[in-house]
Design an enzyme around this catalytic site. Structure first.
Site, PDB file in Angstrom:
ATOM      1  N   HIS A  55       1.037  -1.054  -0.134  1.00 18.05           N
ATOM      2  CA  HIS A  55      -0.112   0.033   0.084  1.00 18.05           C
ATOM      3  C   HIS A  55       0.821   1.278   0.198  1.00 18.05           C
ATOM      4  O   HIS A  55       1.983   1.108   0.849  1.00 18.05           O
ATOM      5  CB  HIS A  55      -0.839   0.281   1.318  1.00 18.05           C
ATOM      6  CG  HIS A  55      -1.682  -1.091   1.308  1.00 18.05           C
ATOM      7  ND1 HIS A  55      -2.880  -1.007   2.160  1.00 18.05           N
ATOM      8  CD2 HIS A  55      -1.863  -2.186   0.674  1.00 18.05           C
ATOM      9  CE1 HIS A  55      -3.391  -2.351   2.207  1.00 18.05           C
ATOM     10  NE2 HIS A  55      -2.982  -2.939   1.189  1.00 18.05           N
ATOM     11  N   GLU A  57       0.560   4.090   1.440  1.00 22.32           N
ATOM     12  CA  GLU A  57       0.882   4.510   2.919  1.00 22.32           C
ATOM     13  C   GLU A  57       1.700   3.783   3.644  1.00 22.32           C
ATOM     14  O   GLU A  57       2.677   4.433   4.538  1.00 22.32           O
ATOM     15  CB  GLU A  57      -0.582   4.460   3.686  1.00 22.32           C
ATOM     16  CG  GLU A  57      -1.942   4.969   2.924  1.00 22.32           C
ATOM     17  CD  GLU A  57      -2.482   4.415   1.872  1.00 22.32           C
ATOM     18  OE1 GLU A  57      -3.743   4.590   1.710  1.00 22.32           O
ATOM     19  OE2 GLU A  57      -2.118   3.198   1.662  1.00 22.32           O
ATOM     20  N   CYS A  85      -6.004   1.843   5.652  1.00 19.61           N
ATOM     21  CA  CYS A  85      -6.585   0.402   6.327  1.00 19.61           C
ATOM     22  C   CYS A  85      -5.744   0.125   7.419  1.00 19.61           C
ATOM     23  O   CYS A  85      -5.083   0.954   8.100  1.00 19.61           O
ATOM     24  CB  CYS A  85      -6.117  -0.737   5.496  1.00 19.61           C
ATOM     25  SG  CYS A  85      -4.404  -1.234   5.437  1.00 19.61           S
ATOM     26  N   CYS A  88      -2.001  -0.035   7.475  1.00 20.12           N
ATOM     27  CA  CYS A  88      -1.398   1.323   7.477  1.00 20.12           C
ATOM     28  C   CYS A  88      -1.575   2.125   8.596  1.00 20.12           C
ATOM     29  O   CYS A  88      -0.661   2.997   8.680  1.00 20.12           O
ATOM     30  CB  CYS A  88      -1.961   1.849   6.110  1.00 20.12           C
ATOM     31  SG  CYS A  88      -1.215   0.852   4.656  1.00 20.12           S
TER      32      CYS A  88
END
Length: 165
Positions: A55, A57, A85, A88
């Site tokens: 991801h 992030e 999420c 993260c």
């Protein structure tokens, strides 16, 4: 929101569109220091890298941990196309990054995916503050939410077409 926040959020949407164009899920993020200088940016790479933790992030958290002092991390802002999420959110909290500004919320995205019949994620969608309650969080940003909805819709349509082939 700060005056330059929309500029950074628009860049996140651009990065999300780039991710989608490369066959990935449409997410993009930008890390900005206290003076407004962009330090790093990334887009989703879970499909192309074959790693569900790629991801943007999370990658920015890793970059910040390796390149910034604790004080610099605390003063930084992560702009992102979608609310973090749980993975993260936890990483952001553990590394001590500052403010988060996101375009669409986890609840919005979950609602869209449910509407389109997309199977549920293997990880429960939680708001950032449910995972890291002390983080400074701003979002959603309605001015850009329709663009993000359209990107996610295109991804879902692409998945439907691939499944039907």
């Amino acid at each position: 929101m700060e005056p330059d926040d929309m500029r950074h959020l628009r860049r996140c949407v651009e990065l999300a569109a780039e991710a989608l164009a490369e066959g990935d899920e449409p997410f993009g993020s930008v890390l900005v220091d206290a003076d407004g200088t962009v330090l790093a940016e990334d887009r989703n790479r879970v499909v192309t890298a074959g790693d569900e933790t790629r991801h943007p992030e999370f990658d920015l958290v890793r970059w910040a941990a390796a390149n910034l002092t604790a004080r610099q991390r605390a003063a930084a802002t992560v702009f992102t196309s979608g609310e973090h999420c749980p993975m993260c959110s936890a990483a952001h909290g553990w590394v001590g990054l500052g403010r988060i500004v996101y375009v669409c919320s986890a609840a919005q995205l979950t609602g869209w995916l449910t509407e389109w019949g997309v199977p549920a994620s293997p990880v429960r969608p939680l708001a950032i503050r449910e995972v890291s309650p002390d983080l400074v969080v701003e979002g959603p940003v309605p001015e850009l939410a329709d663009e993000m909805r359209a990107l996610h819709r295109r991804r879902f349509r692409r998945s439907e077409q691939a499944a039907g082939s």
